[in-house]
Scaffold this motif. Structure first.
Motif, PDB file in Angstrom:
ATOM      1  N   LYS A 190       0.841  -1.203   0.000  1.00  8.77           N
ATOM      2  CA  LYS A 190       0.000   0.000   0.000  1.00  8.77           C
ATOM      3  C   LYS A 190       0.874   1.251   0.000  1.00  8.77           C
ATOM      4  O   LYS A 190       0.540   2.242  -0.656  1.00  8.77           O
ATOM      5  CB  LYS A 190      -0.961   0.016   1.195  1.00  8.77           C
ATOM      6  N   TYR A 196       0.524   4.034  -2.805  1.00  9.38           N
ATOM      7  CA  TYR A 196       0.231   5.440  -2.501  1.00  9.38           C
ATOM      8  C   TYR A 196       1.347   6.347  -3.014  1.00  9.38           C
ATOM      9  O   TYR A 196       1.076   7.410  -3.570  1.00  9.38           O
ATOM     10  CB  TYR A 196       0.044   5.644  -1.001  1.00  9.38           C
ATOM     11  N   PHE A 245      -8.859   6.302  -1.633  1.00 13.48           N
ATOM     12  CA  PHE A 245      -7.964   6.532  -0.493  1.00 13.48           C
ATOM     13  C   PHE A 245      -8.682   6.317   0.844  1.00 13.48           C
ATOM     14  O   PHE A 245      -8.079   5.795   1.789  1.00 13.48           O
ATOM     15  CB  PHE A 245      -7.339   7.926  -0.556  1.00 13.48           C
ATOM     16  N   THR A 271      -9.246   2.231   1.030  1.00 17.93           N
ATOM     17  CA  THR A 271      -8.009   1.465   1.191  1.00 17.93           C
ATOM     18  C   THR A 271      -7.228   1.932   2.417  1.00 17.93           C
ATOM     19  O   THR A 271      -6.582   1.125   3.082  1.00 17.93           O
ATOM     20  CB  THR A 271      -7.129   1.530  -0.077  1.00 17.93           C
ATOM     21  N   GLY A 272      -7.304   3.220   2.718  1.00 17.83           N
ATOM     22  CA  GLY A 272      -6.629   3.731   3.918  1.00 17.83           C
ATOM     23  C   GLY A 272      -7.281   3.217   5.196  1.00 17.83           C
ATOM     24  O   GLY A 272      -6.590   2.839   6.146  1.00 17.83           O
TER      25      GLY A 272
END
Length: 167
Positions: free
Chosen positions: A88, A92, A112, A115-116
């Protein structure tokens, strides 16, 4: 208590998934263009790494039930969880290097956020597994692996939705 947390988290991610579907329906062209820029291969590698980590957690539970040391399998789960976070970070960094961030458009905002938020759950899962490594009662391992499998499940749903499915 862990099951209440798991059900709550599944509800939160369910709301994310519904929001993603609605936003996609409202802007299919924008979503298509943005989805073409996600790292499918890196996402696929992340999926294999995370699912393997879940398998390792299951092995730890089986080993504990068999009266064997679950420690090596727990360490494997933590290392693979950290490797997932590494994928990740690479993903990013690539997006940021190409000028893509949470404010680029609705797709990237949701990308974002989802997935964050999932990555934060991976961090928590690694911490939980680290804690149960030092207090490896059967109940602790069962509870920790239940959380870890929820994290796996979310990613197994998130990856195809965000990375693979097209309208």
């Amino acid at each position: 208590m862990m099951w209440i947390l798991i059900l709550g988290e599944l509800g939160v991610f369910g709301a994310f998934f519904v929001g993603f579907a609605v936003a996609h329906a409202l802007d299919p062209t924008g979503f298509e263009a943005s989805q073409a820029r996600v790292g499918r291969v890196l996402g696929g590698i992340a999926t294999v790494v995370l699912v393997t980590s879940g398998w390792s957690a299951a092995v730890a539970l089986q080993r504990k039930r068999a009266g064997l040391d679950p420690g090596p399998a727990l360490i494997g789960s933590m290392v693979l969880g950290l490797a997932f976070l590494g994928t990740k970070a690479v993903d990013y960094a690539d997006k940021f290097a190409h000028g893509i961030d949470i404010d680029t458009n609705t797709f990237w905002t949701l990308y974002f956020l989802m997935t964050g938020f999932h990555a934060m759950h991976v961090v928590l899962g690694v911490v939980i597994i680290g804690i149960i490594y030092f207090n490896d009662s059967l109940e602790n391992i069962e509870t920790g692996t239940a959380f870890w499998h929820m994290v796996d499940l979310i990613w197994v749903l998130l990856y195809p939705l965000v990375y693979l499915l097209r309208s």
